[in-house]
Design a protein around this motif. Sequence first.
Motif, PDB file in Angstrom:
ATOM      1  N   ASP A 133       0.838  -1.238   0.037  1.00 23.78           N
ATOM      2  CA  ASP A 133      -0.145   0.028  -0.418  1.00 23.78           C
ATOM      3  C   ASP A 133       0.852   1.110  -0.076  1.00 23.78           C
ATOM      4  N   ARG A 134       0.187   2.370  -0.920  1.00 25.42           N
ATOM      5  CA  ARG A 134       1.016   3.753  -0.652  1.00 25.42           C
ATOM      6  C   ARG A 134       0.468   4.681   0.971  1.00 25.42           C
ATOM      7  N   VAL A 135       1.964   5.447   1.007  1.00 27.85           N
ATOM      8  CA  VAL A 135       1.035   6.147   2.366  1.00 27.85           C
ATOM      9  C   VAL A 135       1.913   7.157   1.638  1.00 27.85           C
ATOM     10  N   ALA A 136       1.224   8.609   1.871  1.00 25.39           N
ATOM     11  CA  ALA A 136       1.948   9.898   1.197  1.00 25.39           C
ATOM     12  C   ALA A 136       2.024  10.634   2.627  1.00 25.39           C
ATOM     13  N   ILE A 137       3.944  11.447   2.565  1.00 28.27           N
ATOM     14  CA  ILE A 137       3.767  12.194   3.727  1.00 28.27           C
ATOM     15  C   ILE A 137       4.192  13.360   2.778  1.00 28.27           C
ATOM     16  N   TYR A 138       3.879  14.305   4.393  1.00 23.51           N
ATOM     17  CA  TYR A 138       3.684  15.636   4.094  1.00 23.51           C
ATOM     18  C   TYR A 138       3.747  16.489   4.804  1.00 23.51           C
ATOM     19  N   MET A 139       5.155  16.325   5.335  1.00 22.62           N
ATOM     20  CA  MET A 139       5.903  17.006   6.860  1.00 22.62           C
ATOM     21  C   MET A 139       6.669  17.959   6.186  1.00 22.62           C
ATOM     22  N   ALA A 157       4.945  -0.774   3.354  1.00 26.63           N
ATOM     23  CA  ALA A 157       4.032  -0.179   2.955  1.00 26.63           C
ATOM     24  C   ALA A 157       5.333   0.745   2.122  1.00 26.63           C
ATOM     25  N   ILE A 158       4.715   1.414   0.922  1.00 26.26           N
ATOM     26  CA  ILE A 158       5.344   1.752  -0.332  1.00 26.26           C
ATOM     27  C   ILE A 158       4.998   3.874   0.268  1.00 26.26           C
ATOM     28  N   HIS A 159       5.874   4.354   0.407  1.00 27.29           N
ATOM     29  CA  HIS A 159       6.056   5.636   0.850  1.00 27.29           C
ATOM     30  C   HIS A 159       6.022   6.797  -0.125  1.00 27.29           C
ATOM     31  N   THR A 160       5.984   7.669  -0.030  1.00 27.25           N
ATOM     32  CA  THR A 160       5.903   8.758  -1.218  1.00 27.25           C
ATOM     33  C   THR A 160       6.040  10.258  -0.197  1.00 27.25           C
ATOM     34  N   VAL A 161       7.262  10.688  -0.064  1.00 26.97           N
ATOM     35  CA  VAL A 161       6.930  11.884   1.136  1.00 26.97           C
ATOM     36  C   VAL A 161       6.934  12.942  -0.341  1.00 26.97           C
ATOM     37  N   VAL A 162       5.900  13.522  -0.367  1.00 29.34           N
ATOM     38  CA  VAL A 162       5.988  15.966  -1.027  1.00 29.34           C
ATOM     39  C   VAL A 162       6.290  16.660   0.157  1.00 29.34           C
ATOM     40  N   PHE A 163       7.234  16.659  -0.309  1.00 32.39           N
ATOM     41  CA  PHE A 163       7.472  18.558   0.408  1.00 32.39           C
ATOM     42  C   PHE A 163       6.772  19.749   0.644  1.00 32.39           C
ATOM     43  N   GLY A 164       6.925  19.794   2.022  1.00 36.08           N
ATOM     44  CA  GLY A 164       6.094  20.340   2.649  1.00 36.08           C
ATOM     45  C   GLY A 164       6.239  22.320   2.176  1.00 36.08           C
ATOM     46  N   THR A 185       0.615  13.944   7.969  1.00 39.06           N
ATOM     47  CA  THR A 185       1.177  14.871   8.175  1.00 39.06           C
ATOM     48  C   THR A 185       0.787  16.081   9.556  1.00 39.06           C
ATOM     49  N   ALA A 186       1.470  17.220   9.122  1.00 38.45           N
ATOM     50  CA  ALA A 186       1.421  17.516  10.554  1.00 38.45           C
ATOM     51  C   ALA A 186       0.548  19.106  10.161  1.00 38.45           C
ATOM     52  N   ASP A 187      -0.225  19.080  11.663  1.00 35.24           N
ATOM     53  CA  ASP A 187      -1.029  21.172  11.627  1.00 35.24           C
ATOM     54  C   ASP A 187       0.006  21.779  11.041  1.00 35.24           C
ATOM     55  N   GLY A 188       0.682  21.488  11.118  1.00 35.14           N
ATOM     56  CA  GLY A 188       1.390  23.394  10.829  1.00 35.14           C
ATOM     57  C   GLY A 188       3.287  22.513  10.689  1.00 35.14           C
ATOM     58  N   GLY A 189       4.360  23.723  10.052  1.00 30.75           N
ATOM     59  CA  GLY A 189       5.867  24.047  10.428  1.00 30.75           C
ATOM     60  C   GLY A 189       5.576  25.284  10.439  1.00 30.75           C
ATOM     61  N   TYR A 190       7.254  25.419  10.970  1.00 34.53           N
ATOM     62  CA  TYR A 190       8.254  27.108  10.981  1.00 34.53           C
ATOM     63  C   TYR A 190       8.274  26.684  10.085  1.00 34.53           C
ATOM     64  N   ARG A 191       8.659  28.668   9.502  1.00 32.66           N
ATOM     65  CA  ARG A 191       9.038  28.526   8.171  1.00 32.66           C
ATOM     66  C   ARG A 191       9.476  30.163   7.961  1.00 32.66           C
ATOM     67  N   ARG A 192      10.850  30.712   8.529  1.00 32.20           N
ATOM     68  CA  ARG A 192      10.969  32.275   8.645  1.00 32.20           C
ATOM     69  C   ARG A 192       9.955  33.028  10.113  1.00 32.20           C
ATOM     70  N   GLY A 193       9.105  32.295  10.877  1.00 33.07           N
ATOM     71  CA  GLY A 193       9.271  32.574  11.378  1.00 33.07           C
ATOM     72  C   GLY A 193       7.343  32.575  11.644  1.00 33.07           C
ATOM     73  N   ASN A 194       7.108  31.957  10.489  1.00 32.53           N
ATOM     74  CA  ASN A 194       5.239  32.467  10.296  1.00 32.53           C
ATOM     75  C   ASN A 194       5.237  30.647   9.954  1.00 32.53           C
ATOM     76  N   ILE A 195       3.935  30.397   9.838  1.00 32.87           N
ATOM     77  CA  ILE A 195       2.969  28.999  10.447  1.00 32.87           C
ATOM     78  C   ILE A 195       3.310  28.391   8.960  1.00 32.87           C
ATOM     79  N   LEU A 196       3.416  27.385   8.238  1.00 39.07           N
ATOM     80  CA  LEU A 196       3.343  27.017   7.562  1.00 39.07           C
ATOM     81  C   LEU A 196       1.665  25.986   7.168  1.00 39.07           C
ATOM     82  N   GLN A 197       0.877  26.102   6.583  1.00 39.63           N
ATOM     83  CA  GLN A 197      -0.620  25.510   6.746  1.00 39.63           C
ATOM     84  C   GLN A 197      -1.076  24.199   6.790  1.00 39.63           C
TER      85      GLN A 197
END
Length: 644
Positions: A133-139, A157-164, A185-197
């Motif tokens: 089965d395929r699992v997408a990772i968006y992190m 399981a086969i992972h496919t990571v997609v750049f956040g 996935t995650a609720d968000g991530g930090y980038r230059r002080g902002n939250i990636l949604q």
Amino acid sequence: MSHVDDLLQEHRIFQPSPLFQQLANIKNNSLYTQAQTDRVAFWEQCAKKLDWYAPWEKALLWERPFAKWFIGGKINASYNCLDRHIKSNLGNKTAIIWEGENGDEKTYTYAESYLEVNKLANAIKGLGIKKGDRVAIYMPMTPEAAFAMLACARIGAIHTVVFGGFSAEALRDRINDAQAKLLITADGGYRRGNILQLKNIADNAISQTSSIQDVIVIKRCGNEIVMKSGRDHWYHDIIKNVKNYCEPEPMDSEDVLFILYTSGTTGKPKGIVHTTGGYLTGVNSTTQWVFDLKPNDIYWCTADVGWVTGHSYTVYGPMSNATTVVMYEGAPDFPQRNRFWKIIEKYKVTIFYTAPTAIRAFMKWGDQFPKGCNLGSLRLLGSVGEPINPQAWIWYYENIGAGKCPIVDTWWQTETGAIMITTLPGITPMKPGSAGKPLPGIDAEILTEEGEVLTHGGGFLSITSPWPSMLRGIWGDPQRYKETYWGKWQGKNYFAGDGTKKDRDGYFWFLGRVDDIMLVAGHNISTAEVESALVDNQMVAEAAVVGVKDEIKGEAIAAFVILKEGHKHDTNTEEILKNHVSQKIGSLARPSRIIFTADVPKTRSGKIMRRLLKDIAEGRALGDVTTLADPHVISALKEKYQEG
């Protein structure tokens, strides 16, 4: 074009220091000699350094252009990155040192990582995910991203990571192509002080897919999100009541480990397929050789796990070698431009592997930032993603490595899985701007357009023999695999898509892409993808895109756009279209400049003349225009460029 122009001449040579040579793991050419004597037997010896459940019956089956390695062998990537180190009494060794952009810190030993991966693997199994089965990772770049990859590998399981940093549409397209059942996935991530949604973007993507059944969400930023009952599960909840051990799935050497999408010239991303045994052999061995790994190294590869470098040289390569890995979530200039140097100073990083794009930015920001930090722990530097120009190489060598750290300038691709061409730091003299020579077990040549081998001079890079970590195809599209990588020389040799020269010492110098792929900040971006995104906007009638030289990124994107009747050629329209591309693909693909035009130059057969567009966008003298349907187009475009 039968060859590639060989223009740059660089004659400086740097030797590894006597002390580095004395302490190096590889002190002579014996690896090269072994590989030249019997290349397949050499790779078998490399594979035997991993733990296998069952030995292989045949080392290589080569039915051009399809290779199978270590046929019949049974192995598990997660076991090789975790369990075997626990059994070797390395459980208390630090596996991951993580720092968030906002200052959060976490450290995981191999034993703690093992526990996290086992619990997540059981949670994933509990959702009905099974082998294949395929699992997408968006992190974001957090330890859980690595745990998610290893948990998938553990259960087959086969992972496919997609750049956040990718958009909802880019995520949607990859989920749909892979038919992924689970998204992590995650609720968000930090980038230059902002939250990636991230969760909100993921929700948008999932609304346009039919295969996703469950979503696991890591709580990273605490930003407001919507959790859909029955489908969405908090990571911290789902791993609570599961067993602490998950039996690793014995995988056939040729079972798929992951799919990773890369740009294609048709505009549709290509799902590059890597299998388990050969890929792991390639990254395990090359990490040992190229980075001269020692048991006490603190190793930092700055690549995101959304790219192949993060797969091979943050997770699978280093962790299969029981290395201590640094992971950092955010931008190199936040809150200040010394962030990377502060991290090196703080954690006493010994090996630092980053991209020329970053190095050129560091140069531009000024020497005062690295000089303000103690970088004395460093003993080896690396470069990855694109050719490094000699000026940046020298700056890196002197300002970051204090003139004592060898630089391994590595050439490889998503498709090759592992490093193919570089210097071995204890034995190979370095030439600024040259990647070096093919590694042991890799057969590379420079060929003309007609397929003739060049002993020196400029041409096209080709890999002439199969190697263990090579891609096994494009997901669901074997014909595209044949045409893209094996079509140039009648299926005889692998076409890397790079213009390359070879000097009289056998060193390879990379000159850039020769197809319609742009190398922007070390990332392959297809002209067709950006053109498709622009034409998707209702104002645009036609678009043509080229990569142009950029001081920081290596290449930036210039777009020539024909607007439909009634729309204004102004800065507001330009900004709208740039934002549209960011939304469709991601900010990496945002054009740096849009040139509005009445037409774009084409051949009589209708092919866009990108060479001429590059000449215009970079202000060079124009080349031959005799093949143009309307030569007057060029003069109009040139005037437009000069006005801008």
